[in-house]
Design a protein around this motif. Structure first.
Motif, short mmCIF file in Angstrom:
data_model
loop_
_atom_site.label_atom_id
_atom_site.label_comp_id
_atom_site.label_asym_id
_atom_site.label_seq_id
_atom_site.Cartn_x
_atom_site.Cartn_y
_atom_site.Cartn_z
N ASP A 36 30.53 55.62 76.11
CA ASP A 36 29.96 55.37 74.80
C ASP A 36 28.67 54.57 75.02
O ASP A 36 28.59 53.73 75.91
N MET A 37 27.64 54.84 74.21
CA MET A 37 26.35 54.19 74.44
C MET A 37 26.45 52.67 74.35
O MET A 37 25.73 51.94 75.03
N LYS A 38 27.36 52.19 73.53
CA LYS A 38 27.53 50.74 73.41
C LYS A 38 27.97 50.16 74.76
O LYS A 38 27.41 49.17 75.24
N HIS A 39 28.95 50.81 75.39
CA HIS A 39 29.38 50.35 76.70
C HIS A 39 28.28 50.49 77.73
O HIS A 39 28.08 49.63 78.58
N PHE A 76 22.33 48.97 65.59
CA PHE A 76 22.53 49.35 66.98
C PHE A 76 21.75 50.63 67.31
O PHE A 76 21.03 50.71 68.31
N VAL A 77 21.87 51.62 66.43
CA VAL A 77 21.19 52.90 66.68
C VAL A 77 19.67 52.69 66.72
O VAL A 77 18.98 53.18 67.61
N ILE B 138 20.29 37.03 78.59
CA ILE B 138 20.36 38.50 78.53
C ILE B 138 21.40 38.94 77.48
O ILE B 138 21.21 39.92 76.76
N ARG B 139 22.46 38.17 77.37
CA ARG B 139 23.47 38.50 76.35
C ARG B 139 22.91 38.32 74.95
O ARG B 139 23.21 39.11 74.05
N TRP B 144 23.13 42.79 69.93
CA TRP B 144 23.39 43.91 69.01
C TRP B 144 24.26 44.99 69.64
O TRP B 144 24.73 45.89 68.95
N ALA B 145 24.46 44.89 70.97
CA ALA B 145 25.31 45.91 71.61
C ALA B 145 26.69 45.36 71.97
O ALA B 145 27.46 46.00 72.65
N PHE B 146 26.98 44.14 71.52
CA PHE B 146 28.31 43.55 71.83
C PHE B 146 29.16 43.41 70.57
O PHE B 146 28.64 43.41 69.46
#
Lengths: 374, 146
Positions: A36-39, A76-77, B138-139, B144-146
């Motif tokens: 998944d792109m998030k991972h 996110f997108v 970096i986190r 936004w991706a966590f």
């Protein structure tokens, strides 16, 4: 690959570890392409080297299921697409979305706009909509000069199939199209000709399609090789196929009983002369009635050039009820190499009437006869 | 017509025989056979014998085309250790056997997707070269991706 003689004779564990920590980019990208792109983006925190690895991924797998709210996913997108390396083409986009049309449309528009500019070739969209009225796939999806493979699917077995634009779609490069649980045509659009501009279409799959209230569905595709129509909700009055190259046809000949009622496949063709394999299923015992024999005979007449014929046991049982009609004319399949009776999904014991079997084999005496016993 | 056999040699000098028509599923080997007939031993200096044995087992499979996908999936499932899978993926990359490489990478992705970052580092042998401050920075950058 280097082909040189190497003198190392033992596998050194340290060396093995080193090989793993220096994974080739091809492998790293391939692994990420399944995430998944998030991972995938989270790998940027693994080490300094990994900070930008994700930015040149060519597969974008997006899903809002791991996001708490829609605005978080939307952000996110936006961030992910803007921080991607824009020089890398996007080869595939997969979106799995749960939510209303109101939220689905803007996200899809953003993703599609980005992906189409980056010459995307595969697009898959799976939409789980809790809504009860309108599930329209945005029009922007339906035009791309590069797209080769498109899959659109709504919730399995939803009572409310998704809708798609009724004008001819503009996909000159499209080769594979798969639509699942979507409505083709409606009260306002009685004649549907969606694929006429998809001149390179080779595989078309219509799964659980609703074609109620439609007079005519046209599938005119000069390159079409495989056509699959499975488990439809409703057939149109006439399903017209103009596909001179069609090799494989898999079709449910009838719908299951559902809130639309039920009906039978009425096929019209301009000669399917390249047909190799035809697989017909009735999937329900509801149609085992003599009145459906002429409909089946009409279908056989149109599919007569098939060499491999697979029929399910319900079709055989139906035919055995109308032997007098059956034996009035010779069997239209005169170049059969193989007749197979599919009993897999039916719990009744395979019992194929000898008359029906002989009917199929009389014009093709050398054809193999196979009964698939579960 | 008798079936032609090729001999492949692993990094640790073990020899493996395989029928040519099966070996040429590897694009690398196919090209070598085309170029010079590959009559003698083909050395594979980056593939150890354990991995090569697996690759040979894979190339020797006798599956019907429609069952092949399931077979490949099961084949990598049964070798579920990440180091083995990565070796297999690298060998498949060198030998250009796309299906095997894809299946091995997919299995790795499947295994690491529920790992913590620390576990991913361990599995892929990645050294964290950031200070705690840098790591926090970096986190924050990617929050936004966590």
């Amino acid at each position: 690959m280097d082909v040189v003689h190497d003198d190392t004779t033992s596998i050194n564990e340290e060396e093995k570890e080193d090989r793993i920590s220096n994974l080739p980019d091809d492998i790293v990208h391939r692994i990420l392409s399944f995430l998944d792109m998030k991972h995938a983006i989270q790998t940027s925190t693994l080490s300094k080297k990994w900070k930008r690895v994700w930015t040149s991924m060519s597969h974008l797998n997006l899903s809002n299921q791991t996001f708490g709210t829609f605005p978080q996913f939307s952000k996110f997108v936006r961030k992910a697409l803007s921080r991607r390396n824009h020089h890398t083409e996007v080869s595939a986009v997969k979106l799995s979305f749960t939510g209303t049309a109101y939220n689905f449309a803007p996200v899809v528009k953003r993703i599609v706009k980005y992906a189409y500019v980056h010459n995307v070739r595969h697009v898959t969209m799976m939409w789980f909509s809790p809504g009860r009225i309108y599930h329209g796939f945005p029009e922007c999806i339906f035009s791309s000069p590069t797209l080769k493979h498109l899959t659109l699917a709504m919730n399995e077995r939803s009572r409310y199939p998704g809708s798609i634009p009724k004008l001819a779609w503009d996909f000159p490069a499209l080769e594979t199209l798969s639509l699942s649980n979507l409505r083709l045509g409606d009260y306002a659009c009685k004649s549907v000709d969606l694929f006429s501009k998809c001149v390179n279409l080779k595989d078309l799959t219509l799964h659980q399609s609703s074609m109620s209230c439609v007079e005519l569905i046209n599938v005119c595709a000069p390159q079409l090789r495989n056509l699959t129509i499975t488990d439809p909700y409703h057939f149109p009055k006439v399903f017209n196929v103009v596909a001179p190259q069609l090799k494989n046809l898999t079709a449910s000949v009838s719908t299951r009983l559902n809130f639309h009622g039920f009906n039978f496949l009425q096929l019209s063709t301009e000669g399917l002369n390249s047909l190799e394999k035809v697989n017909l299923t009735m999937s329900t015992s509801m149609y085992i009635q003599e009145i459906y024999v002429p409909k089946l005979l009409d279908l056989f007449q149109k599919l007569r050039s098939a060499k491999f014929l697979i029929l399910d046991l319900y079709i055989i049982h139906t035919l055995s009820l109308g032997l007098d009609q059956l034996l009035r004319e010779p069997c239209p399949f005169n170049s059969l190499k193989c007749l197979k009776i599919d009993t897999l999904k039916q719990d009744c014991i395979a019992e194929v009437s000898a008359e029906v079997r002989d009917y199929f084999l009389e014009s093709s005496s050398s054809a193999a006869f196979i009964v698939d016993i579960p | 017509m008798s079936k032609k056999t090729l001999t492949l040699m692993s990094k640790d000098k073990q020899l493996f025989n395989i029928e040519e028509h099966l070996a040429v599923q590897s694009v690398t080997i196919r090209n070598m056979v085309k170029e010079d007939g590959a009559s003698s031993v083909i050395p594979l200096p980056r593939v150890d014998s354990e991995t090569l044995a697996l690759v040979i087992e894979y190339l020797n499979r006798q599956q019907a085309p429609e069952e092949d996908e399931d077979y490949v999936k099961k084949f990598v499932d049964e070798r579920g250790e990440i180091p083995t899978l990565l070796e297999l993926a690298q060998a498949a990359l060198d030998l250009d056997i796309k299906k095997l490489m894809d299946a091995a990478c997919m299995k790795v992705a499947d295994l690491i997707k529920d790992f913590t970052l620390e576990e991913v580092r361990e599995a892929l042998r990645i050294e964290n070269d950031r200070t705690p401050e840098e790591e926090k920075a970096i986190r924050d950058e990617f929050q936004w991706a966590f």
